[in-house]
Write a protein that holds these residues in place. Structure first.
Motif, PDB file in Angstrom:
ATOM      1  N   LEU A 418       0.958  -1.291  -0.064  1.00 16.60           N
ATOM      2  CA  LEU A 418       0.155   0.003   0.034  1.00 16.60           C
ATOM      3  C   LEU A 418       0.982   1.292  -0.073  1.00 16.60           C
ATOM      4  CD1 LEU A 418      -2.852  -0.605   2.553  1.00 16.60           C
ATOM      5  CD2 LEU A 418      -2.852  -1.128   0.173  1.00 16.60           C
ATOM      6  N   LEU A 419       0.374   2.285  -0.688  1.00 18.51           N
ATOM      7  CA  LEU A 419       1.061   3.660  -0.455  1.00 18.51           C
ATOM      8  C   LEU A 419      -0.054   4.401  -0.182  1.00 18.51           C
ATOM      9  CD1 LEU A 419       3.227   3.716  -3.801  1.00 18.51           C
ATOM     10  CD2 LEU A 419       3.933   3.605  -1.451  1.00 18.51           C
ATOM     11  N   LEU A 508       4.774   9.026  -8.612  1.00 18.60           N
ATOM     12  CA  LEU A 508       4.595   7.516  -8.470  1.00 18.60           C
ATOM     13  C   LEU A 508       5.721   6.951  -9.438  1.00 18.60           C
ATOM     14  CD1 LEU A 508       3.290   5.391  -7.217  1.00 18.60           C
ATOM     15  CD2 LEU A 508       1.687   5.273  -9.019  1.00 18.60           C
ATOM     16  N   PRO A 509       5.959   7.452 -10.503  1.00 18.60           N
ATOM     17  CA  PRO A 509       6.859   6.626 -11.388  1.00 18.60           C
ATOM     18  C   PRO A 509       8.556   6.758 -10.905  1.00 18.60           C
ATOM     19  CG  PRO A 509       5.238   7.802 -12.854  1.00 18.60           C
ATOM     20  CD  PRO A 509       5.131   8.249 -11.448  1.00 18.60           C
ATOM     21  N   GLN A 510       8.223   7.934 -10.214  1.00 14.53           N
ATOM     22  CA  GLN A 510       9.861   8.028  -9.250  1.00 14.53           C
ATOM     23  C   GLN A 510      10.056   7.201  -8.360  1.00 14.53           C
ATOM     24  OE1 GLN A 510       9.990  12.419  -8.636  1.00 14.53           O
ATOM     25  NE2 GLN A 510       9.568  12.994 -10.666  1.00 14.53           N
ATOM     26  N   LYS A 511       8.904   7.017  -7.706  1.00  9.45           N
ATOM     27  CA  LYS A 511       8.987   6.245  -6.179  1.00  9.45           C
ATOM     28  C   LYS A 511       9.134   4.694  -6.736  1.00  9.45           C
ATOM     29  CE  LYS A 511       6.740   5.446  -1.723  1.00  9.45           C
ATOM     30  NZ  LYS A 511       8.117   6.017  -0.996  1.00  9.45           N
ATOM     31  N   HIS A 513       8.453   1.329  -9.895  1.00 13.47           N
ATOM     32  CA  HIS A 513       8.101   0.909 -11.152  1.00 13.47           C
ATOM     33  C   HIS A 513       6.707   0.740 -11.209  1.00 13.47           C
ATOM     34  CE1 HIS A 513       8.041  -0.664 -15.226  1.00 13.47           C
ATOM     35  NE2 HIS A 513       7.578  -1.922 -14.829  1.00 13.47           N
ATOM     36  N   CYS A 514       6.073   1.341 -12.396  1.00 13.19           N
ATOM     37  CA  CYS A 514       4.635   1.214 -12.300  1.00 13.19           C
ATOM     38  C   CYS A 514       4.230   1.373 -13.951  1.00 13.19           C
ATOM     39  CB  CYS A 514       3.846   2.141 -11.309  1.00 13.19           C
ATOM     40  SG  CYS A 514       2.120   2.075 -11.563  1.00 13.19           S
ATOM     41  N   ASP A 515       3.416   0.538 -14.388  1.00 15.07           N
ATOM     42  CA  ASP A 515       3.021   0.755 -15.884  1.00 15.07           C
ATOM     43  C   ASP A 515       1.717   1.806 -16.051  1.00 15.07           C
ATOM     44  OD1 ASP A 515       5.095  -0.684 -17.258  1.00 15.07           O
ATOM     45  OD2 ASP A 515       4.046  -2.539 -16.277  1.00 15.07           O
ATOM     46  N   PHE A 516       0.766   1.566 -14.925  1.00 14.71           N
ATOM     47  CA  PHE A 516      -0.657   2.249 -14.967  1.00 14.71           C
ATOM     48  C   PHE A 516      -0.766   2.749 -13.777  1.00 14.71           C
ATOM     49  CE2 PHE A 516      -1.105  -0.646 -18.698  1.00 14.71           C
ATOM     50  CZ  PHE A 516      -1.455   0.265 -19.611  1.00 14.71           C
ATOM     51  N   ILE A 517      -1.308   3.782 -13.462  1.00 11.43           N
ATOM     52  CA  ILE A 517      -2.289   4.151 -12.427  1.00 11.43           C
ATOM     53  C   ILE A 517      -3.604   3.905 -12.747  1.00 11.43           C
ATOM     54  CG2 ILE A 517      -2.776   5.898 -10.646  1.00 11.43           C
ATOM     55  CD1 ILE A 517      -0.382   7.714 -11.434  1.00 11.43           C
ATOM     56  N   GLY A 518      -4.388   3.341 -11.968  1.00 11.01           N
ATOM     57  CA  GLY A 518      -5.635   2.801 -12.148  1.00 11.01           C
ATOM     58  C   GLY A 518      -6.753   3.194 -11.270  1.00 11.01           C
ATOM     59  N   THR A 519      -7.944   3.158 -11.610  1.00  9.56           N
ATOM     60  CA  THR A 519      -9.147   3.230 -10.509  1.00  9.56           C
ATOM     61  C   THR A 519     -10.321   2.375 -10.848  1.00  9.56           C
ATOM     62  OG1 THR A 519     -10.686   5.006  -9.521  1.00  9.56           O
ATOM     63  CG2 THR A 519      -9.956   5.331 -12.022  1.00  9.56           C
ATOM     64  N   CYS A 560       1.916   5.059 -17.023  1.00 12.08           N
ATOM     65  CA  CYS A 560       3.019   5.852 -16.516  1.00 12.08           C
ATOM     66  C   CYS A 560       4.430   5.440 -17.402  1.00 12.08           C
ATOM     67  CB  CYS A 560       3.240   5.251 -14.987  1.00 12.08           C
ATOM     68  SG  CYS A 560       2.004   5.490 -13.906  1.00 12.08           S
ATOM     69  N   SER A 561       4.373   4.404 -18.409  1.00 15.82           N
ATOM     70  CA  SER A 561       5.446   4.127 -19.052  1.00 15.82           C
ATOM     71  C   SER A 561       5.303   4.123 -20.484  1.00 15.82           C
ATOM     72  CB  SER A 561       5.746   2.588 -18.913  1.00 15.82           C
ATOM     73  OG  SER A 561       4.831   1.553 -19.157  1.00 15.82           O
ATOM     74  N   ALA A 562       6.196   3.893 -21.360  1.00 17.67           N
ATOM     75  CA  ALA A 562       6.071   4.242 -22.843  1.00 17.67           C
ATOM     76  C   ALA A 562       5.213   2.938 -23.170  1.00 17.67           C
ATOM     77  CB  ALA A 562       7.454   4.267 -23.413  1.00 17.67           C
ATOM     78  N   SER A 563       5.623   1.803 -22.750  1.00 17.80           N
ATOM     79  CA  SER A 563       5.054   0.487 -23.334  1.00 17.80           C
ATOM     80  C   SER A 563       3.400   0.481 -22.908  1.00 17.80           C
ATOM     81  CB  SER A 563       5.727  -0.618 -22.714  1.00 17.80           C
ATOM     82  OG  SER A 563       5.430  -0.728 -21.126  1.00 17.80           O
ATOM     83  N   ALA A 564       3.157   1.153 -21.685  1.00 18.13           N
ATOM     84  CA  ALA A 564       1.756   1.157 -21.371  1.00 18.13           C
ATOM     85  C   ALA A 564       0.904   2.193 -22.231  1.00 18.13           C
ATOM     86  CB  ALA A 564       1.793   1.543 -19.753  1.00 18.13           C
ATOM     87  N   GLN A 565       1.935   3.264 -22.480  1.00 18.26           N
ATOM     88  CA  GLN A 565       1.098   4.091 -23.334  1.00 18.26           C
ATOM     89  C   GLN A 565       0.731   3.636 -24.751  1.00 18.26           C
ATOM     90  OE1 GLN A 565       3.033   7.831 -23.321  1.00 18.26           O
ATOM     91  NE2 GLN A 565       1.275   8.901 -24.533  1.00 18.26           N
ATOM     92  N   GLN A 566       1.585   2.523 -25.291  1.00 19.77           N
ATOM     93  CA  GLN A 566       1.313   2.024 -26.494  1.00 19.77           C
ATOM     94  C   GLN A 566       0.128   1.147 -26.595  1.00 19.77           C
ATOM     95  OE1 GLN A 566       5.098   0.410 -28.274  1.00 19.77           O
ATOM     96  NE2 GLN A 566       3.880  -0.237 -29.986  1.00 19.77           N
ATOM     97  N   ILE A 567       0.255   0.098 -25.383  1.00 24.03           N
ATOM     98  CA  ILE A 567      -0.711  -0.756 -25.461  1.00 24.03           C
ATOM     99  C   ILE A 567      -2.193  -0.213 -25.187  1.00 24.03           C
ATOM    100  CG2 ILE A 567      -0.529  -1.569 -23.121  1.00 24.03           C
ATOM    101  CD1 ILE A 567      -1.061  -3.803 -25.908  1.00 24.03           C
TER     102      ILE A 567
END
Length: 695
Positions: A418-419, A508-511, A513-519, A560-567
């Motif tokens: 948890l964060l 969050l990406p600095q703290k 590794h994370c591909d997505f922030i979700g809800t 959050c990541s380039a691969s996430a943005q693409q998919i």
């Protein structure tokens, strides 16, 4: 222990209750509990395992709701079976004046490291609980040790000195002290507040005005329903009583001498019997949409707690009462403060409230100056060391969600991954976001989830996007799901929620590794606007309503990541294509405003993905209703297999029509029911493939 019996008599005389902790081995604690509690002439409740046969009622800890609405002289809570916060809070309210709650637990110094079975509810895999050091239990033990009214008996030590009891209240005339006695007046009420509430119930019943009666446990809500029912029945009115289960309103039946008809909520909705008045006990345990429908059909008296022991207490307050205001603006609300089951000087209730932070409330800011705001990560270790901050943050989080319950405090302190991000105005927290890590899943687990063979606890986003959303690669990415995000009511509508989200998107990406922030949330127009304005994209929209909020769930992601943005763009296209298919079939009317508000990508889909979905639906356990669009696209591109009859083709076409109800299709084609229809659809789909291993 020679003074134990005398002390218990004095406890009864004073109308108070106490907690006795038996800390040692489970065998020793059970043996002492057996000696301390009377074995005849009293009603006892044992929660947890290892209950002796002499106890009048024994329940597994997770079955604690079956004890609600009852009264007990003694309560034994076997924490070796797990310290379930909801069970502790709820059953403490069933203990009568003079009662003692025995808490059986490991030695206090070892308890935080004990493999508590309750911890498995907060982890994805049970073995993760074995390595956890429970901050919740450390705080729990600290509060027990600081409370002078708590009796702690450590194994290997003499029985502790019994604390001096708080003196009973003086008589109304100010003369000598008297015993606390629950004496009923001529109307059957125990105190002035009950008389006031009873008068309001009778007035609202006779004027056909809805009423809500709320109180903490032990205030006599159910008893008042019984007293009111007796008076109303005598006056010739038709009265029905309802609750989530027939045991809940036991006190109502006890206090109504006339025959009182009970009907479960679902039976009321299906049979629609005529009645002048409907009394609903433990209303918070009933889904909000069901309560609204009942309020539309009957004049209702709703009685409930609002602390969420039933599971939806805040849902009753935050979701149902505003709807009742729309339906009947002149409804009345009465709240009972004075306890009826024990003396106002009882020390057990304030102890339980403190242990579970049931009275946690955020401090109100006096004025917002954005220049003085700061947002930072707050660790759970900090919360353990700073109880004032814990209480304020938990109070804020409680405001954010209608299903908050005592177990959420343990989740906040103990759940791994948890964060917590908090916005402060000076030293005062005014906004908070709680996030949990999800995914990626192993290859074997991913395949099990995709095929409907595995459903591990946690990992809501990757699991649901893969299984329900048909996104095969969703389990390969990492997510931080925002479980709660809330701004103090006095600081809302000033952009603080968006400011906190922007901080998360940056930090969050600095703290980690994370591909997505979700809800994932109940889709209302205002919430959808908020998330879309902050760059989140919709990937799944549920077709059924949530039982409490009455809203359709929606899942949204921010990459959050380039691969996430693409998919993400590909996933959006498939989501849009599926929505188009659903809108051509049977479409829930409530979803139309949400659909019109969605920012959608152009509809695209992969024939290869559709084929994979079709294959694994046919040979495994994927969900028909979720897969309908992909399955329909697949069969339209294929010739019908020669072995399929016209009737089989018609059955499959009917079942694959988006929004079609398998039960109705089964009836139309003479099938035995829902399960048979699903089984038939799988068997028919298998004809499109050579073998399970050859999609």
């Amino acid at each position: 222990m020679t003074n134990w019996r005398t002390w218990r008599q004095q406890l009864q005389y004073n109308g108070q209750r106490r907690l006795l902790v038996l800390a040692g081995t489970q065998e020793w604690a059970i043996e002492q509990a057996h000696h301390l509690m009377p074995h005849s002439g009293s009603c006892q409740l044992w929660l947890g395992e290892q209950a002796p046969a002499t106890h009048s009622k024994a329940l597994a800890t997770n079955k604690f709701k079956n004890a609600l609405g009852q009264e007990y002289d003694s309560l034994i809570f076997n924490a070796f079976s797990g310290l379930h916060p909801d069970a502790l809070g709820a059953t403490a309210g069933t203990l009568k004046a003079g009662g003692v709650m025995l808490l059986l637990c490991p030695p206090l110094a070892q308890w935080p490291d004990y493999a508590d079975p309750d911890l498995t509810r907060y982890v994805a895999q049970a073995e993760q609980a074995l390595a956890l050091d429970s901050r919740f239990l450390r705080r729990f033990i600290r509060e027990l040790q600081h409370n002078k009214q708590v009796i702690i008996w450590h194994q290997g030590q003499p029985f502790p000195a019994l604390p001096a009891l708080l003196q009973p209240l003086n008589s109304p005339q100010g003369c000598s002290q008297q015993a606390w006695q629950p004496v009923r007046d001529t109307k059957g009420c125990l105190n002035r507040q009950q008389r006031h509430a009873l008068a309001n119930i009778l007035h609202c019943a006779r004027t056909r005005t809805h009423m809500v009666l709320t109180a903490d446990r032990g205030r006599g809500k159910s008893s008042l329903l019984g007293l009111a029912a007796q008076r109303l029945l005598q006056s010739g009115l038709t009265v029905l009583l309802s609750a989530s289960n027939q045991d809940a309103p036991a006190q109502a039946f006890k206090h109504c001498a006339s025959p009182l008809r009970f009907m479960a909520p679902d039976a009321l909705l299906s049979e629609q019997p005529t009645a002048d008045i409907l009394l609903i006990d433990e209303a918070a345990a009933i889904p909000v949409p069901m309560l609204v429908t009942l309020a539309q059909r009957y004049c209702c008296i709703f009685a409930s707690t609002e602390h969420g022991y039933e599971g939806t207490g805040l849902g009753f307050q935050l979701k149902f009462q505003p709807k009742l205001n729309e339906l009947s603006p002149h409804w009345r609300k009465v709240h009972l403060h004075t306890p009826a089951r024990w003396s106002p000087q009882d020390s057990l209730e304030p102890l339980i409230f403190n242990l579970l932070a049931l009275n946690a409330e955020p401090q109100s800011p006096r004025g917002l100056t954005k220049s003085g705001l700061k947002t930072q990560w707050i660790s759970r270790a900090t919360l353990l060391d700073n109880d004032a901050l814990l209480q304020q943050l938990f109070g804020l989080l409680t405001l954010a969600h209608y299903q908050t319950r005592p177990s959420d405090l343990r989740h906040l302190l103990d759940a791994p991954n948890l964060l917590l991000a908090v916005t402060f105005q000076g030293n005062l927290p005014i906004a908070v976001a709680l996030l949990c890590a999800e995914g990626p899943l192993s290859a074997a687990l991913s395949q099990g989830v995709w095929r409907g063979q595995r459903r591990p606890r946690g990992h809501l986003l990757p699991q649901s996007l893969a299984f329900h959303g048909g996104l095969a690669t969703a389990t390969q990415y990492s997510y931080y799901r925002i479980m709660r995000i809330v701004v103090h009511p006095h600081s809302q509508q000033q952009g603080l929620g968006s400011q906190l989200l922007a901080w998360l998107q940056q930090h969050l990406p600095q703290k980690t590794h994370c591909d997505f922030i979700g809800t994932s949330f109940g889709a209302s127009p205002s919430l959808l606007t908020f998330w879309q304005n902050n760059g989140f994209k919709a990937l799944r929209l549920g077709q059924s309503r949530d039982g409490v909020s009455g809203l359709h769930a929606i899942m949204m992601l921010w990459p959050c990541s380039a691969s996430a943005q693409q998919i993400l763009f590909d996933w959006q296209g498939q989501f849009s294509a599926n929505l188009q298919a659903y809108r051509q079939g049977i479409w829930p009317r409530a979803l139309t405003p949400i659909y019109q508000q969605l920012s959608l990508a152009p509809a695209t889909y992969s024939a290869q993905q559709d084929r994979l979905i079709a294959h694994d639906f046919a040979f495994f356990h994927r969900d028909l209703l979720c897969d309908q669009p992909a399955l329909l696209r697949f069969i339209k591109r294929q010739p019908w297999p020669n072995k399929l009859t016209i009737n089989q083709q018609n059955i499959l076409t009917a079942l694959l029509t988006p929004g079609a109800n398998p039960s109705q299709v089964a009836t139309h084609y003479g099938l035995s029911g829902y399960k048979t229809a699903i089984s038939q659809s799988r068997n028919i789909m298998q004809h499109f493939f050579k073998a399970p291993s050859e999609p």
